[in-house]
Motif scaffolding. Structure first.
Motif, PDB file in Angstrom:
ATOM      1  N   ARG A  91     -19.151   7.051 -14.012  1.00  0.00           N
ATOM      2  CA  ARG A  91     -18.065   8.012 -13.855  1.00  0.00           C
ATOM      3  C   ARG A  91     -16.933   7.421 -13.001  1.00  0.00           C
ATOM      4  N   ARG A  98     -30.137   5.704 -14.826  1.00  0.00           N
ATOM      5  CA  ARG A  98     -28.935   6.052 -14.084  1.00  0.00           C
ATOM      6  C   ARG A  98     -29.335   6.945 -12.929  1.00  0.00           C
ATOM      7  N   GLU A 140     -16.772  18.234 -15.809  1.00  0.00           N
ATOM      8  CA  GLU A 140     -17.703  17.106 -15.804  1.00  0.00           C
ATOM      9  C   GLU A 140     -18.570  17.092 -14.545  1.00  0.00           C
ATOM     10  N   ALA A 141     -17.925  17.136 -13.409  1.00  0.00           N
ATOM     11  CA  ALA A 141     -18.673  17.158 -12.154  1.00  0.00           C
ATOM     12  C   ALA A 141     -18.283  18.400 -11.367  1.00  0.00           C
ATOM     13  N   VAL A 146     -22.380  20.092 -11.456  1.00  0.00           N
ATOM     14  CA  VAL A 146     -22.816  19.692 -12.799  1.00  0.00           C
ATOM     15  C   VAL A 146     -23.129  18.192 -12.816  1.00  0.00           C
ATOM     16  N   GLY A 197     -24.736  16.469 -15.642  1.00  0.00           N
ATOM     17  CA  GLY A 197     -24.469  15.911 -16.966  1.00  0.00           C
ATOM     18  C   GLY A 197     -24.631  17.001 -17.987  1.00  0.00           C
TER      19      GLY A 197
END
Lengths: 276, 276
Positions: A143, A234, B52-53, B96, B98
């Motif tokens: 990321r 990961r 996403e995060a 979050v 993934g």
DNA sequence: CAGCAAAAGTTGGCTGGCCAACTTGATCTG
DNA sequence: CAGATCAAGTTGGCCAGCCAACTTTTGCTG
């Protein structure tokens, strides 16, 4: 199991006042009450106290035995259920499923820790460490922003001086900087990073088979094209930020991966392999 | 945890059990409230509603939104945490991790179900089915008495008529009797057995690499000695009784196994391979 | 303005209670 | 004696509340 949990041993006595003292004592046993209960029950199960397919005491009975509420017992039992040690159905007591020894998270993540827990002597030799811009796949996994740099290590891992695995790890720069400063002969990067405040808490693993390339073959001492068990991993820290993107290639016969799943809890999945 | 799917999870055959007046209106996704909440949040996360995060709303806010107690929300979030969708730390909102799609339990256990979920056409050819006394290893795995008999099947599994896997399964006699009566061209043994009241609820998997023996090579059309990804699996029913002990051998490049673990919940482990 | 302290926000953990759903074993009945 | 019925035991699920531990933000102070 006689062991009535140190904290609650004096359950009525002064449970709430002596919080600090007892909490400290509890810490080395597992901190939270439900973890202590889970650990104690796991011990009892794996030593066969309830038999091969025996039935556990009822939740209420366990609650009384350990001096905790039923909710706490249920929390403990949920841990054991997730590990595949016991069943869990409405209407009947829990039944012992197996006595599988489940490794701790750190044993799974750290080759060093894992090896030591088996009584083997882990070793590692750093073959190379380079710093370069991340490619698209690496940016995706870690990321990162376009243009970000990563540190890439290549290590040969051994058990009792016998090569068993090639490890290629990509670190984001904030972690890689620390790795680059480690002496090349340090055995456990994971442990060193932890002391620098880098914590590993979550990991996604993908397991498949690949054939050895020239580099693998040279390091592991096998033929080019020989089959290797590959684990891609990961890892993220407590905040959810990726800290490691690694690819380990094991010689066949050295390791196997094991996982439990059930209708209640399942995290394993099977993928098609169009990727890579 | 992944379940929420209609197929087996709820086994809500007898849906007559009232209880779910207004609750059922929400979704028939899962009987329990926390499962519905989990399913809804999973949906939101995988469609990117939180980024996403991104950070999830606080437990209290979610409780209010769904009209349930905080405890129920926590139960739902524990599901997502175990699946590796979100982090979970004291003091800060969940993040979050993934948007991994996690297969259902039945997709994992049933080659047929898994293949169909990918849009592939699964096939299977029964090569042999024999009945014989169980050997020591089989008695151990299936927890049988000395002298007990087992049914052993050998099947070649295909995707769109391309061979991808050889499956050798050992059934205890009470299950094997049913298998033996199935037509040889039936695609999914698992589904057939479920209709006969044999339920699969828990499974232990071990994954490693082996080389193809003569039989494997002939069936899969590969060289003898070629590498195969092996999955060994022991499956039990709700009572904890073993119902299947299977060994699947996949051609490289057809599948990969994927698993998530964390400090909070970990079921995966790495074994030394002295066995077998 | 930097640094520190307080406050607010959030999750972890535990309790106690209640009811529903399910399993099991005992009891009753034809 | 076989089968149905009933009662007890057990787990699943949900709620309301409380406090501790931790993170983040805010605001104060030097």
């Amino acid at each position: 199991m006689g062991r009535a949990l140190s904290t609650t041993g004096a359950q009525d006595a002064g449970a709430q006042d002596a919080g600090t003292e007892n909490a400290a004592a509890a810490q080395d046993a597992g901190g939270a009450l439900y973890r202590q209960v889970a650990a104690d029950l796991r011990e009892a199960i794996t030593t066969g106290a309830y038999g091969e397919a025996g039935r556990l005491p009822a939740e209420g009975a366990l609650a009384e035995r350990y001096g905790v509420s039923r909710g706490t017992v249920r929390q403990a039992l949920a841990v054991l259920r997730a590990d595949g040690l016991v069943t869990s159905r409405r209407g009947t007591r829990r039944v012992v499923l197996g006595n599988a020894r489940v490794q701790s998270f750190s044993e799974l993540l750290s080759f060093t820790h894992w090896a030591r827990s088996m009584g083997e002597e882990p070793g590692g030799r750093l073959e190379s460490l380079i710093r370069r811009p991340a490619d698209a796949a690496e940016r995706e996994q870690l990321r990162l922003e376009p243009g970000a740099e990563v540190y890439v290590t290549l290590r040969l891992r051994t058990l009792s001086d016998v090569p068993v695995m090639v490890e290629r790890t990509v670190y984001p720069s904030h972690v890689g900087q620390l790795v680059a400063q480690l002496p090349p002969d340090v055995v456990s990067h994971t442990e060193q990073l932890r002391e620098h405040g880098i914590l590993f808490t979550d990991a996604d693993h993908t397991i498949d088979v690949v054939t050895a390339n020239a580099e693998d073959a040279k390091l592991l001492g096998c033929r080019r094209g020989a089959p290797l068990l590959r684990e891609r991993r990961r890892t993220t820290d407590p905040t959810g930020r990726p800290v490691e993107w690694s690819q380990d290639r094991y010689l066949p016969g050295t390791v196997a991966f094991s996982v439990h799943n059930s209708l209640a809890t399942s995290a394993l999945s099977r993928h098609a392999r169009a990727d890579d």
